[in-house]
Write an enzyme that holds these catalytic residues in place. Structure first.
Site, PDB file in Angstrom:
ATOM      1  N   ASP A 173       0.843  -1.186   0.000  1.00  0.00           N
ATOM      2  CA  ASP A 173       0.000   0.000   0.000  1.00  0.00           C
ATOM      3  C   ASP A 173       0.882   1.241   0.000  1.00  0.00           C
ATOM      4  OD1 ASP A 173      -2.423   1.320  -0.041  1.00  0.00           O
ATOM      5  OD2 ASP A 173      -2.550   1.479   2.135  1.00  0.00           O
ATOM      6  N   HIS A 180      -3.913  14.226   0.575  1.00  0.00           N
ATOM      7  CA  HIS A 180      -4.144  13.382   1.752  1.00  0.00           C
ATOM      8  C   HIS A 180      -2.955  13.444   2.705  1.00  0.00           C
ATOM      9  CE1 HIS A 180      -5.265   9.990   4.253  1.00  0.00           C
ATOM     10  NE2 HIS A 180      -4.119   9.404   3.961  1.00  0.00           N
ATOM     11  N   GLU A 249     -10.485   4.002   3.607  1.00  0.00           N
ATOM     12  CA  GLU A 249      -9.569   4.762   2.769  1.00  0.00           C
ATOM     13  C   GLU A 249      -9.915   4.496   1.312  1.00  0.00           C
ATOM     14  OE1 GLU A 249      -5.632   5.467   5.547  1.00  0.00           O
ATOM     15  OE2 GLU A 249      -5.506   3.969   3.937  1.00  0.00           O
ATOM     16  N   GLU A 251      -9.207   4.176  -2.317  1.00  0.00           N
ATOM     17  CA  GLU A 251      -7.999   3.905  -3.085  1.00  0.00           C
ATOM     18  C   GLU A 251      -8.336   3.228  -4.415  1.00  0.00           C
ATOM     19  OE1 GLU A 251      -4.645   2.270  -1.101  1.00  0.00           O
ATOM     20  OE2 GLU A 251      -5.286   2.900   0.902  1.00  0.00           O
ATOM     21  N   ASP A 284      -9.110   0.415   1.838  1.00  0.00           N
ATOM     22  CA  ASP A 284      -8.138  -0.061   2.825  1.00  0.00           C
ATOM     23  C   ASP A 284      -8.657   0.330   4.212  1.00  0.00           C
ATOM     24  OD1 ASP A 284      -5.802  -1.177   3.847  1.00  0.00           O
ATOM     25  OD2 ASP A 284      -4.749   0.736   3.778  1.00  0.00           O
ATOM     26  N   ARG A 288      -8.016   3.787  13.304  1.00  0.00           N
ATOM     27  CA  ARG A 288      -7.164   4.937  13.588  1.00  0.00           C
ATOM     28  C   ARG A 288      -6.605   4.931  15.011  1.00  0.00           C
ATOM     29  NH1 ARG A 288      -5.820   6.221   8.548  1.00  0.00           N
ATOM     30  NH2 ARG A 288      -7.624   6.801   7.275  1.00  0.00           N
ATOM     31  N   GLN A 291      -3.904   2.377  15.189  1.00  0.00           N
ATOM     32  CA  GLN A 291      -2.775   2.897  14.418  1.00  0.00           C
ATOM     33  C   GLN A 291      -1.989   3.939  15.217  1.00  0.00           C
ATOM     34  OE1 GLN A 291      -3.984   4.433  10.622  1.00  0.00           O
ATOM     35  NE2 GLN A 291      -1.928   5.035  10.009  1.00  0.00           N
ATOM     36  N   TYR A 295       2.023   2.781  15.506  1.00  0.00           N
ATOM     37  CA  TYR A 295       2.733   3.049  14.241  1.00  0.00           C
ATOM     38  C   TYR A 295       4.171   3.532  14.411  1.00  0.00           C
ATOM     39  CZ  TYR A 295       2.501   8.200  14.204  1.00  0.00           C
ATOM     40  OH  TYR A 295       2.679   9.531  14.473  1.00  0.00           O
ATOM     41  N   LYS A 304      -4.160  -2.049  10.059  1.00  0.00           N
ATOM     42  CA  LYS A 304      -4.429  -2.177   8.629  1.00  0.00           C
ATOM     43  C   LYS A 304      -4.587  -3.621   8.170  1.00  0.00           C
ATOM     44  CE  LYS A 304      -3.546   2.226   7.257  1.00  0.00           C
ATOM     45  NZ  LYS A 304      -4.291   3.031   6.286  1.00  0.00           N
ATOM     46  N   THR A 308      -9.059  -5.550   3.685  1.00  0.00           N
ATOM     47  CA  THR A 308      -8.969  -4.638   2.546  1.00  0.00           C
ATOM     48  C   THR A 308      -9.941  -5.160   1.495  1.00  0.00           C
ATOM     49  OG1 THR A 308      -6.627  -4.157   2.966  1.00  0.00           O
ATOM     50  CG2 THR A 308      -7.469  -3.685   0.754  1.00  0.00           C
ATOM     51  N   THR A 407      -4.653   6.560  -0.061  1.00  0.00           N
ATOM     52  CA  THR A 407      -5.895   7.334  -0.003  1.00  0.00           C
ATOM     53  C   THR A 407      -5.856   8.487  -1.003  1.00  0.00           C
ATOM     54  OG1 THR A 407      -6.034   6.814   2.344  1.00  0.00           O
ATOM     55  CG2 THR A 407      -7.441   8.578   1.528  1.00  0.00           C
ATOM     56  N   GLU A 421     -10.125  12.583   7.612  1.00  0.00           N
ATOM     57  CA  GLU A 421     -10.089  13.926   7.034  1.00  0.00           C
ATOM     58  C   GLU A 421     -11.462  14.579   7.033  1.00  0.00           C
ATOM     59  OE1 GLU A 421      -7.276  13.875   3.342  1.00  0.00           O
ATOM     60  OE2 GLU A 421      -8.036  11.836   3.677  1.00  0.00           O
TER      61      GLU A 421
END
Length: 476
Positions: A173, A180, A249, A251, A284, A288, A291, A295, A304, A308, A407, A421
């Protein structure tokens, strides 16, 4: 599958066994609705199929995507789509209607996935679409139109169950929309430090989890994991629980094809499109809050890897070629290093939309709200650059590998490609039809994505089918 033996072919069906050169020669000498473009035979923009369909259909004769389906008679079966029908390519081959192709179509299309076909050359992919164009365009070869085989080869889409188009060996990914990346950077690092120093120099990416890539319509279970105990103080550690900030997301995914170079030899920009089988719409799913805690320093992991979703039909670059356009960036500055310089730096004018569908709750009916309208042109690093950068180290790509674009967000808030967002990190409410609101995805909500090229200005509408999934509650 109730297929007729070759001894029962009508004279018109026997014509399908001509070689590709013979087909081309015949088309040059007659008034055919197909256009000869180099070595390709393609339906022109104004042509229609003899298979009836409405103007809002994703699958006119100019599309002819590839996918895999199953139905009550069996499967999985390799297929294309025309109008409101899935076309059984194995049955078409067994009937001798794909006999002129430069490979064994019967053996290739009886497989449960498209991997074998993906692993062939672009010449073979183009020859297949050319033959399908001839079979389905109004005024073309009428072998199938007049045949008793028609009912066994054309299956109503409403009666089939779409499968993953390929056995996905590896999934990567990317993070390639400047809008973004800037939005997320502003949220977490401030406006003056929104983009990391490397972002404008290379397509940033990470390796995802291939085993949890699923086809449209597959439910997604809300993930559990470690959550930061105190949002303001990471030193207070973590707690375990279901994600409260579940997101999508928006994509586009690329399926790798052809015979890529062996391990140790990089792929060049000049070779890139020979190894790009086609595109799908992709969601995807992202947790959050999981994450946020995990991360640093190596990037997302459990946030993640739980799901998907991709659309079921893979649309070829040749079908998308009439919609090639400049990216929203127009020009890359600073100029990329030589191996990433793309003389045809561009994207595709693909309109992307996201619907949030709420469940019926008591007396409140289910509602559908389009919460994002974006476009594939909002991609700073093109899919060609992503593929070339992935392989620059000598990484060996394989047919069926999947590359996510990252994204895709535009500059307008209504074009943001994630709820992170759209709600600006949970600060704002996203209004829904019927008076409801969301900041992130709730249990039993569904996310439905669509990608459409054309449909106006005389260009046919090219679609991918929906990319949809409903969120189910976390395991107790």
């Amino acid at each position: 599958w109730n297929l007729y033996s070759k001894s029962k072919f009508s004279p018109s069906m026997m014509r399908a066994t001509m070689s590709s050169m013979a087909i081309a020669k015949r088309l040059r000498s007659c008034s055919s609705p197909l256009r000869l473009a180099g070595s390709r035979l393609v339906a022109t923009a104004s042509q229609r199929s003899w298979v009836e369909h409405g103007p809002d259909c994703d699958f006119p004769v100019q599309n002819l995507p590839f996918g895999v389906f199953a139905c009550s008679q069996g499967g999985p079966r390799c297929a294309t789509a025309i109008g409101n029908y899935a076309v059984d390519l194995a049955a078409l081959a067994e009937a001798g209607l794909l006999a002129g192709l430069p490979f064994d179509a019967s053996e290739t299309f009886k497989q449960a996935t498209l991997n074998a076909f993906m692993g062939m050359s672009r010449t073979s992919w183009r020859a297949t679409r050319a033959r399908l164009s001839e079979l389905f365009v109004e005024g073309g070869d009428d072998s199938l139109r007049t045949s008793e085989l028609r009912k066994s080869i054309l299956r109503p889409l409403a009666e089939v169950e779409m499968q993953l188009p390929a056995a996905i060996g590896d999934y990567t990914d990317f993070y390639s929309s400047r809008e973004h990346a800037t939005n997320v950077g502003i949220m977490f690092r401030g406006k003056d430090n929104a983009l990391q120093p490397n972002w404008l120099h290379l397509p940033v990416g990470y390796h995802g989890r291939a085993s949890s890539v699923v086809v449209s319509g597959t439910p997604i279970v809300r993930p559990c994991g470690q959550l930061q105990a105190d949002n303001d103080d990471p030193m207070k550690g973590s707690v375990f629980g279901p994600s409260k900030l579940l997101d999508f997301e928006l994509e586009v995914g690329l399926f790798v094809g052809g015979k890529p170079p062996p391990m140790g030899r990089r792929l060049t920009m000049e070779e890139a499109e020979e190894h790009m089988f086609g595109l799908v719409v992709m969601n995807d799913w992202s947790a959050r809050d999981i994450q946020k805690w995990e991360y640093v320093p190596l990037g997302p992991f459990g946030a993640k890897n739980f799901g998907t979703t991709i659309s079921p039909w893979v649309v070829s670059l040749d079908a998308l070629e009439p919609y090639r356009c400049a990216t929203s960036a127009g020009k890359q500055d600073p100029e990329p290093l030589p191996y990433l310089q793309d003389p045809n730096y561009s994207s595709y004018d693909m309109k992307l939309e996201v619907d949030l569908v709420t469940p019926q709750e008591g007396d409140a009916p289910s509602t559908t709200t389009t919460i994002s309208k974006s476009n594939f042109r909002h991609l700073y690093w093109s899919v060609r650059q992503q593929l070339v950068h992935h392989a620059v180290t000598g990484c060996n790509m394989r047919p069926g590998d999947l590359l996510g674009s990252g994204t895709i967000s535009g500059q307008d808030p209504g074009s943001y490609g994630s709820m992170l967002e759209l709600s600006w990190r949970g600060r704002d409410e996203i209004p829904l039809n019927g008076g409801g609101v969301r900041k992130f995805i709730k249990d039993h909500d569904s996310i439905v994505m669509r990608g459409i090229c054309g449909g106006s200005d005389g260009l046919p509408r090219i679609g991918f089918g929906s990319c949809a999934g409903q969120v189910l509650p976390a395991q107790a």
